[in-house]
Design an enzyme around this catalytic site. Structure first.
Site, mmCIF file in Angstrom:
data_model
loop_
_atom_site.group_PDB
_atom_site.id
_atom_site.type_symbol
_atom_site.label_atom_id
_atom_site.label_comp_id
_atom_site.label_asym_id
_atom_site.label_seq_id
_atom_site.Cartn_x
_atom_site.Cartn_y
_atom_site.Cartn_z
ATOM 1 N N GLY A 129 -11.790 20.949 28.400
ATOM 2 C CA GLY A 129 -10.411 21.582 29.657
ATOM 3 C C GLY A 129 -10.655 23.321 29.364
ATOM 4 C CB SER A 130 -8.696 24.907 32.183
ATOM 5 O OG SER A 130 -7.214 24.764 31.673
ATOM 6 C CB THR A 131 -7.209 26.388 26.938
ATOM 7 O OG1 THR A 131 -6.424 25.929 27.762
ATOM 8 C CG2 THR A 131 -6.587 26.929 25.834
ATOM 9 C CB ALA A 169 -2.787 19.695 23.386
ATOM 10 C CE LYS A 181 -7.423 16.708 22.128
ATOM 11 N NZ LYS A 181 -7.748 18.057 23.361
ATOM 12 N N GLY A 198 -6.241 14.775 29.679
ATOM 13 C CA GLY A 198 -5.912 14.995 30.806
ATOM 14 C C GLY A 198 -6.923 15.234 31.732
ATOM 15 C CD GLU A 203 -10.839 15.788 24.032
ATOM 16 O OE1 GLU A 203 -10.971 16.876 25.577
ATOM 17 O OE2 GLU A 203 -9.704 15.611 24.375
HETATM 18 C C1 5RP Z 1 -8.913 16.860 27.229
HETATM 19 C C2 5RP Z 1 -8.089 17.454 27.113
HETATM 20 C C3 5RP Z 1 -7.336 18.666 26.951
HETATM 21 O O1 5RP Z 1 -7.420 19.483 25.685
HETATM 22 C C4 5RP Z 1 -6.281 18.767 27.697
HETATM 23 O O2 5RP Z 1 -6.204 18.225 28.932
HETATM 24 C C5 5RP Z 1 -5.659 20.595 28.432
HETATM 25 O O3 5RP Z 1 -6.471 21.093 29.320
HETATM 26 P P1 5RP Z 1 -6.761 22.537 29.448
HETATM 27 O O4 5RP Z 1 -6.941 23.244 28.399
HETATM 28 O O5 5RP Z 1 -7.680 22.357 31.026
HETATM 29 O O6 5RP Z 1 -4.633 23.040 29.774
HETATM 30 O O7 5RP Z 1 -7.388 16.604 25.925
HETATM 31 O O8 5RP Z 1 -9.366 16.065 27.522
#
Ligand code: 5RP
Length: 231
Positions: free
Chosen positions: A43-45, A97, A108, A110, A117
Site C-alpha cells: 500500500g501507499s503507507t 490498514a 485490510k 484495499g 498480508e
Molecule cells: C492492501 C492493504 C493496505 O494496507 C491498505 O489498503 C492501506 O493502504 P494505504 O496505506 O494505501 O492507505 O491492506 O491490501
C-alpha cells in the site's frame, strides 16, 4: 478503490494525509534491527516504509514482501528479498490498514493483497501497523470488507455473504497475485471481528477475508497532526 474518507478531500488535505503516512512509516524504522527478517505489507503507507528502510541502510537479513507490487519496489530500492519457501517466521512485519478499531483489530485488503498480508502477519513475531489518524474507527465496516475468492465460487460466496447481512460487490478487473477475485462487502457493521473472520473464512471458496482479529496488530503507530501516537 477510493476509501470513503478520500472522497471529499481536496488536494491540500490529501498532501497532508501523504505527509502523515510518511511520518508513520518513518516512525516504524526504529523497530527494525540489524540481522532481522522483515515482512513488508502493501500500500501507499508501506511504500513510504520501503523508501525509509532503503534510506536507513540497516543491515537486515532480508525482506519478505506480501505482494508482487511490494517485491518490485523493494528490488528497485536495492533491498534483498528472502526466499519465502525457506522460512516459517519473520521477526517483524510492518503493514498499513484501511481501518483500525480500539482493540487493534484491522480491516485490510484495499490493495487486494490481503492473502499475502495475512500469511506474513501470522508468521510475524511482532506486527506493527502504520496508519494516519483518519483510519481509526469505533466499529469496523464503513470501508467495504474485501474477501479474496476462488473464481469458481464467486456466486456461491456472494450468496453466503448476503445471508450474513452484507452487500458484496465484485471488484471489477482485479485479479489477485494468486489468480483470484475480490468481493468487497458493503453495509456490514462488524461488532465482533473475530467471530466474523472465522465465519467468512469457513465458506468454501473463500481464500481469506480482510479482517485481522485472529492475528491483530501488536502495535499501532498512528500519525496525527500533533505527532505519532503509539498503542
Ligand atoms: C492492501 C492493504 C493496505 O494496507 C491498505 O489498503 C492501506 O493502504 P494505504 O496505506 O494505501 O492507505 O491492506 O491490501
Amino acid at each position: 478503490m477510493v476509501a470513503p474518507w478520500e472522497t471529499s478531500t481536496g488536494p491540500k488535505q490529501s498532501t497532508m494525509i501523504e505527509s502523515l503516512k510518511q511520518a508513520a512509516a518513518e516512525a516504524a524504522i526504529t523497530y527494525v534491527q540489524p540481522g532481522q527478517l522483515v515482512g513488508i505489507g502493501t500500500g501507499s503507507t508501506v511504500n513510504y516504509f520501503i523508501d525509509a528502510l532503503a534510506n536507513a541502510k540497516i543491515a537486515i537479513r532480508g525482506a519478505m514482501p506480501s505482494s508482487q507490487a511490494s517485491a518490485k519496489r523493494l528490488q528497485k530500492r536495492g533491498i534483498s528479498l528472502i526466499e519465502s519457501d525457506k522460512v516459517f517466521a519473520v521477526d517483524l512485519y510492518v503493514d498499513g490498514a484501511d481501518e483500525v478499531n480500539p482493540h487493534n483489530h484491522l480491516l485490510k485488503g484495499g490493495g487486494a493483497a490481503l492473502t499475502g498480508e495475512k500469511i506474513i502477519a501470522a508468521m510475524a513475531r511482532q506486527f506493527i501497523c502504520i496508519v494516519d489518524h483518519k483510519k481509526l474507527v469505533t466499529t469496523l465496516g464503513k470501508f467495504p470488507l474485501p474477501v479474496e475468492v476462488i473464481p469458481l465460487a464467486k456466486e456461491y460466496v456472494a450468496h453466503k455473504l448476503i445471508k450474513l447481512g452484507g452487500q458484496p460487490i465484485y471488484r471489477d478487473g482485479v485479479v489477485t497475485d494468486y489468480g483470484n477475485i475480490i468481493l468487497d462487502v458493503h453495509r456490514l457493521v462488524i461488532s465482533d471481528p473475530l467471530s466474523l473472520e472465522r465465519t467468512i473464512n469457513q465458506i468454501p471458496g473463500v481464500v481469506t477475508v480482510g479482517l485481522f482479529a485472529e492475528r491483530k496488530a501488536d502495535k499501532i503507530l498512528i500519525s496525527t497532526p500533533e505527532g505519532i501516537q503509539r498503542r
